[in-house]
Design an enzyme around this catalytic site. Structure first.
Site, PDB file in Angstrom:
ATOM      1  N   THR A  86      -7.002  -2.074   0.541  1.00  0.00           N
ATOM      2  CA  THR A  86      -7.098  -3.155  -1.101  1.00  0.00           C
ATOM      3  C   THR A  86      -6.643  -2.747  -2.330  1.00  0.00           C
ATOM      4  O   THR A  86      -7.519  -2.007  -2.811  1.00  0.00           O
ATOM      5  CB  THR A  86      -7.882  -4.206  -0.959  1.00  0.00           C
ATOM      6  OG1 THR A  86      -8.115  -4.675   0.705  1.00  0.00           O
ATOM      7  CG2 THR A  86      -7.781  -5.703  -1.914  1.00  0.00           C
ATOM      8  N   LYS A 161      -2.918 -11.184  -0.359  1.00  0.00           N
ATOM      9  CA  LYS A 161      -4.765 -11.276  -0.357  1.00  0.00           C
ATOM     10  C   LYS A 161      -5.554 -11.147  -1.379  1.00  0.00           C
ATOM     11  O   LYS A 161      -6.783 -11.953  -1.060  1.00  0.00           O
ATOM     12  CB  LYS A 161      -5.117  -9.647  -0.335  1.00  0.00           C
ATOM     13  CG  LYS A 161      -5.909  -8.903  -0.164  1.00  0.00           C
ATOM     14  CD  LYS A 161      -6.606  -8.556   1.578  1.00  0.00           C
ATOM     15  CE  LYS A 161      -7.764  -8.519   1.132  1.00  0.00           C
ATOM     16  NZ  LYS A 161      -9.330  -8.444   2.261  1.00  0.00           N
ATOM     17  N   LYS A 236     -15.116  -6.528  -5.721  1.00  0.00           N
ATOM     18  CA  LYS A 236     -13.413  -5.778  -6.069  1.00  0.00           C
ATOM     19  C   LYS A 236     -12.302  -6.963  -6.123  1.00  0.00           C
ATOM     20  O   LYS A 236     -11.430  -5.982  -6.985  1.00  0.00           O
ATOM     21  CB  LYS A 236     -13.740  -4.733  -5.087  1.00  0.00           C
ATOM     22  CG  LYS A 236     -12.365  -3.367  -4.924  1.00  0.00           C
ATOM     23  CD  LYS A 236     -11.877  -3.099  -3.769  1.00  0.00           C
ATOM     24  CE  LYS A 236     -10.767  -2.755  -3.715  1.00  0.00           C
ATOM     25  NZ  LYS A 236     -10.660  -1.916  -2.165  1.00  0.00           N
TER      26      LYS A 236
HETATM   27  P1  NAD Z   1     -15.018   2.899   2.859  1.00  0.00           P
HETATM   28  O1  NAD Z   1     -15.250   3.911   2.360  1.00  0.00           O
HETATM   29  O2  NAD Z   1     -15.150   3.217   4.518  1.00  0.00           O
HETATM   30  O3  NAD Z   1     -13.412   4.485   3.214  1.00  0.00           O
HETATM   31  C1  NAD Z   1     -12.361   4.801   3.259  1.00  0.00           C
HETATM   32  C2  NAD Z   1     -12.502   6.147   3.514  1.00  0.00           C
HETATM   33  O4  NAD Z   1     -10.841   6.812   2.717  1.00  0.00           O
HETATM   34  C3  NAD Z   1     -13.499   6.936   3.237  1.00  0.00           C
HETATM   35  O5  NAD Z   1     -13.513   7.985   4.406  1.00  0.00           O
HETATM   36  C4  NAD Z   1     -12.543   8.659   1.700  1.00  0.00           C
HETATM   37  O6  NAD Z   1     -14.293   9.390   2.496  1.00  0.00           O
HETATM   38  C5  NAD Z   1     -11.396   8.612   2.452  1.00  0.00           C
HETATM   39  N1  NAD Z   1     -10.818   8.644   0.963  1.00  0.00           N
HETATM   40  C6  NAD Z   1     -11.059   8.600  -0.361  1.00  0.00           C
HETATM   41  N2  NAD Z   1     -10.264   9.117  -1.274  1.00  0.00           N
HETATM   42  C7  NAD Z   1      -9.476   9.877   0.438  1.00  0.00           C
HETATM   43  C8  NAD Z   1      -8.107  11.105  -0.417  1.00  0.00           C
HETATM   44  N3  NAD Z   1      -8.088  11.208  -1.462  1.00  0.00           N
HETATM   45  N4  NAD Z   1      -7.530  11.157   0.717  1.00  0.00           N
HETATM   46  C9  NAD Z   1      -8.237  10.707   2.368  1.00  0.00           C
HETATM   47  N5  NAD Z   1      -8.894   9.745   2.301  1.00  0.00           N
HETATM   48  C10 NAD Z   1      -9.714   9.629   0.901  1.00  0.00           C
HETATM   49  O7  NAD Z   1     -14.266   2.006   2.670  1.00  0.00           O
HETATM   50  P2  NAD Z   1     -13.748   1.313   3.757  1.00  0.00           P
HETATM   51  O8  NAD Z   1     -14.570  -0.180   4.069  1.00  0.00           O
HETATM   52  O9  NAD Z   1     -13.084   1.773   5.054  1.00  0.00           O
HETATM   53  O10 NAD Z   1     -12.413   0.142   3.415  1.00  0.00           O
HETATM   54  C11 NAD Z   1     -10.774   0.148   2.721  1.00  0.00           C
HETATM   55  C12 NAD Z   1     -10.168  -0.441   2.865  1.00  0.00           C
HETATM   56  O11 NAD Z   1     -10.517  -1.565   3.314  1.00  0.00           O
HETATM   57  C13 NAD Z   1     -11.071  -0.754   0.983  1.00  0.00           C
HETATM   58  O12 NAD Z   1      -9.295  -0.491   0.320  1.00  0.00           O
HETATM   59  C14 NAD Z   1     -10.958  -1.958   1.576  1.00  0.00           C
HETATM   60  O13 NAD Z   1     -11.231  -2.987  -0.185  1.00  0.00           O
HETATM   61  C15 NAD Z   1     -10.239  -2.821   2.285  1.00  0.00           C
HETATM   62  N6  NAD Z   1     -11.021  -3.035   2.970  1.00  0.00           N
HETATM   63  C16 NAD Z   1     -12.409  -2.932   3.327  1.00  0.00           C
HETATM   64  C17 NAD Z   1     -13.281  -4.229   4.207  1.00  0.00           C
HETATM   65  C18 NAD Z   1     -14.288  -4.252   4.882  1.00  0.00           C
HETATM   66  O14 NAD Z   1     -15.108  -5.013   5.079  1.00  0.00           O
HETATM   67  N7  NAD Z   1     -14.715  -2.745   4.502  1.00  0.00           N
HETATM   68  C19 NAD Z   1     -11.793  -5.282   4.353  1.00  0.00           C
HETATM   69  C20 NAD Z   1     -11.058  -5.739   3.932  1.00  0.00           C
HETATM   70  C21 NAD Z   1     -10.962  -5.207   3.292  1.00  0.00           C
END
Ligand code: NAD
Length: 285
Positions: A86, A161, A236
């Site tokens: 997102t 979204k 967010k």
């Molecule tokens: P998270 O922080 O668990 O995962 C993000 C991952 O990206 C981490 O493992 C981090 O180390 C990695 N990362 C950061 N910088 C990086 C780079 N330069 N190269 C490679 N990897 C890198 O977050 P999440 O909960 O998995 O959410 C991910 C996305 O999904 C977000 O944009 C969030 O808004 C969206 N989202 C999350 C949820 C939820 O319930 N968690 C629901 C819908 C949407």
């Protein structure tokens, strides 16, 4: 054909796992040491060279821009990049334009359904991009999710979204205000649920995710407001909606107010709680 997956966090790891379970060979990459022994971790360069479809699931638009800046010049022209993070609409459009210069297709495909949806393969994908690219990726969406909707050209997935989640943030606050008012009026919550869930006030925040404990289907309210969908993530998405609204001069007064309410809630103890915990927060005021 190998698939790349960049960003193996709470959402990315279970999504990648579902692709592997379906029989696909997958190369993964994350900057952090992640708890995903079952997923082969590799470099961005190798993923770009060997994979013609590359998914990403990253924290925000800045990280996406940085990752794609490195990735795009290394990809060959048949590659399709699918970003499921997102992010702000402007970042989605920016990476799409950069990719186009290299004849690479980018699809923005943010999801709804949270970690449970990612684990169970029941996410909903809101997709922006060209129809040809969508048609090629649709079978992979079908593995990781239960529904995907092509919403329009580049950025349309992110737009859908944030519009959806702005409605959700506003409606959840409205529902919490009504349930808090009901309690102060000595109106039983179950009776209120019985009425509202079948009346004109019914909505997802009442019918499926009621913020009052022991009322309606099981929800985070029944688990001490452990997320679920964390208030931080709602904030967010509300901030992204306000950024987008400012950019196109759309009046979103309630969206702005909802953003402020979640900001205050989080600074006053709501961090890490489900976004429906606005109800006990109001009750304490
Ligand atoms: P998270 O922080 O668990 O995962 C993000 C991952 O990206 C981490 O493992 C981090 O180390 C990695 N990362 C950061 N910088 C990086 C780079 N330069 N190269 C490679 N990897 C890198 O977050 P999440 O909960 O998995 O959410 C991910 C996305 O999904 C977000 O944009 C969030 O808004 C969206 N989202 C999350 C949820 C939820 O319930 N968690 C629901 C819908 C949407």
């Amino acid at each position: 054909m190998k698939i790349g997956f960049i960003g193996l966090g709470n959402m990315g790891a279970p999504m990648a796992r579902n692709l592997i379970k379906a029989g696909h060979e997958l190369l993964g990459f994350d900057v952090a040491p992640t708890n995903v022994e079952d997923i082969t971790q590799d470099s961005i360069a190798k993923i770009a060279k060997e994979c013609s479809i590359i998914f990403s699931m990253l924290p925000d638009g800045n990280v996406l821009r940085n990752v794609y800046e490195e990735l795009i010049p290394l990809c060959n022209s048949k590659t399709i990049l699918v970003d499921c993070s997102t992010v702000d609409v402007e970042s989605a459009l920016h990476v799409s334009r950069e990719a186009e210069k290299n004849s690479i297709e980018v699809i923005d495909a943010p999801v709804s359904g949270g970690v449970v949806g990612a684990e169970n393969g029941t996410l909903t994908f809101m997709v922006g991009g060209e129809k040809d690219a969508y048609d090629q990726i649709e079978p992979y969406f079908a593995i990781m999710g239960q529904k995907s909707v092509l919403c329009g050209g580049p950025g349309a997935g992110q737009s859908a979204k944030i519009c959806n989640n702005m409605i959700l943030g506003i409606s959840m606050i409205g529902v919490c205000e009504a349930f808090n008012l009901a309690q102060k009026l000595n109106l039983n919550w179950s009776r209120l649920f019985d009425v509202v869930s079948t009346s004109s006030g019914s909505c997802w925040s009442v019918n499926t995710y009621c913020p009052a404990p022991a009322v309606g289907p099981e929800s985070p309210a029944d688990r001490d407001y452990k997320p679920g969908f964390a208030a931080d993530l709602m904030l967010k998405d509300l901030k992204l909606s306000q950024e987008a609204a400012r950019a196109v001069s759309a009046p979103t007064e309630l969206g702005k107010h909802a953003t402020e309410i979640y900001e205050t809630f989080i600074s006053e103890g709501g961090k890490g709680m489900d976004f429906s915990a606005i109800l006990p927060y109001l009750a304490k005021k």
